[in-house]
Design an enzyme around this catalytic site. Sequence first.
Site, short mmCIF file in Angstrom:
data_model
loop_
_atom_site.label_atom_id
_atom_site.label_comp_id
_atom_site.label_asym_id
_atom_site.label_seq_id
_atom_site.Cartn_x
_atom_site.Cartn_y
_atom_site.Cartn_z
N LYS A 1 0.00 -5.89 7.08
CA LYS A 1 -0.24 -4.69 6.95
C LYS A 1 0.32 -3.78 8.28
CE LYS A 1 -2.65 -1.57 3.90
NZ LYS A 1 -3.91 -1.47 3.08
N CYS B 1 -0.56 -2.14 -0.58
CA CYS B 1 -1.48 -0.93 -0.95
C CYS B 1 -0.74 0.48 -0.51
CB CYS B 1 -3.03 -1.02 -0.36
SG CYS B 1 -4.30 -0.19 -1.24
N GLU C 1 -3.91 -7.65 -3.17
CA GLU C 1 -4.19 -7.48 -1.86
C GLU C 1 -5.62 -7.94 -1.22
OE1 GLU C 1 -4.85 -3.59 1.51
OE2 GLU C 1 -5.00 -3.46 -0.76
#
Length: 482
Positions: free
Chosen positions: A172, A210, A45
């Site tokens: 995200k 994540c 990430e």
Amino acid sequence: MTTSTIRLGTASPGTQATTAETLTQLEHIAWQAASKDIDILLLPEAYIGGYPRGTHFGCVIGSRSAEGRDEYLRYFQSAVDLGDTVGDGAGAGPAWVNRELPSDTVPGPDTGGDPNDIPNKRGDGTREELERIALETGVFIVTGLIEKTGGSMYCSVVYVCPTLGVIGKRRKVMPTGTERLVWAQGSPATLRAVSTIIRGVRINLAAAICWENYMPLVRQALYAQNINLYLAPTADGRDSWLSLLRTAAMEGRCFVLSSNMCVRNTPAPNGHAATPTNPDQADEPDGIAPDALPPARAGPHHRRSSCVTEEGFEIALPGAAPTPSPLSHEPHHRRRRLSVLDQDGNEIVLPCSPPSPTSSSSKPRVRRRSVLDDDGNEIALPCSPPSPTTTKPTTHPPPVPIKPTNFPKPTFTSRGGSSIVSPFGDVLAGPQWEDDTGLIYADVDFADCIRGRLDLDTAGSYSRNDSFKFAVQGLDLTPLPY
């Protein structure tokens, strides 16, 4: 490897000082992967652009500092421009992927006044560089990056095919905690999976970034698309992360590939090592931080500066010659008392016997005999009283070697933990702890994903979709074919 076996690989590299240096490192890793016949490579990430671990950009509720704004400016400038739009948080979607957006080249001397000199030229060239690396190495690359567009930044992931170039990108959906201070929320529409075919095997892959992996509905949105490769780039380096990966693998009956940066502590301007300040997304540093060690003692008896080698040996550094104390008539080297180091690296001064009334300051001082215990500590043995006929020892006992003490190990802001897990929850490779240069990989048979659905099909019949209805705004959940 057989013709039906796919080799999955991942690594734990840290972001470099500049985007150019990070892309150079990425290319080196891709060539390493190619040399090991890795077909699909996942990187962490925010790998390109950097994960802003430990910073707060000078912000508290109700106040922002000028220094924090300057720091934000530098972070924005380090993000990459892929030439996409903001849209509703999803960007331009297929129009961007297929290079159908108009050129963003500004007419001027560099273009001869013609903005169409470079067809569909958009962004800062990062997309084209990633496509070149994938093409030349033959490795399907999935990497995290910080993308800027329209004045905002997104934590994104791009899928780069060696033959087709970028075939998809997602942003995200839910930045975690204070990540929301600097990253905008992406659209759930970008959760759409993509497909590639390697040696006749169709691979449907999608990424949850994540702590999106802790969102059950995000995971279900990926399972519903009939994925067989679940990607989890992350900044979470805790031991508990692996349990989540195994859960996702078993829920979705898919292979799970995760990548997290391994970042070594480096001295800050004040000379102290950087340490993580967000325990939710960064593991605690391993070992003892330099500022946790006892301070050096002042005065004529201070201990000389020293450093520790990789093997754990302490080496004394040269220093200025000590000045004899005006309160003592003995040379300095004879005034220092014997000492040992305990397991934590602290110096412990050993007790000494008072001098004999008949001894003279000019006589050599005899070192007492000692032994080492199982923990490597030196223990002084009691000595016999001197013989009445002996005025001085005839020989000195040989020195007893002292085993190296366990000094504090190097500390890490993030220890990595990249891993590969099978559809049955078995860990095939990793976790890759404290290794920022190596690669881990595993040869897998994607037919295992179908074998696992004999008894569990989370997005199919097992989901009781006759009773439970699931939909995601803007996302087509039509399952991809096998």
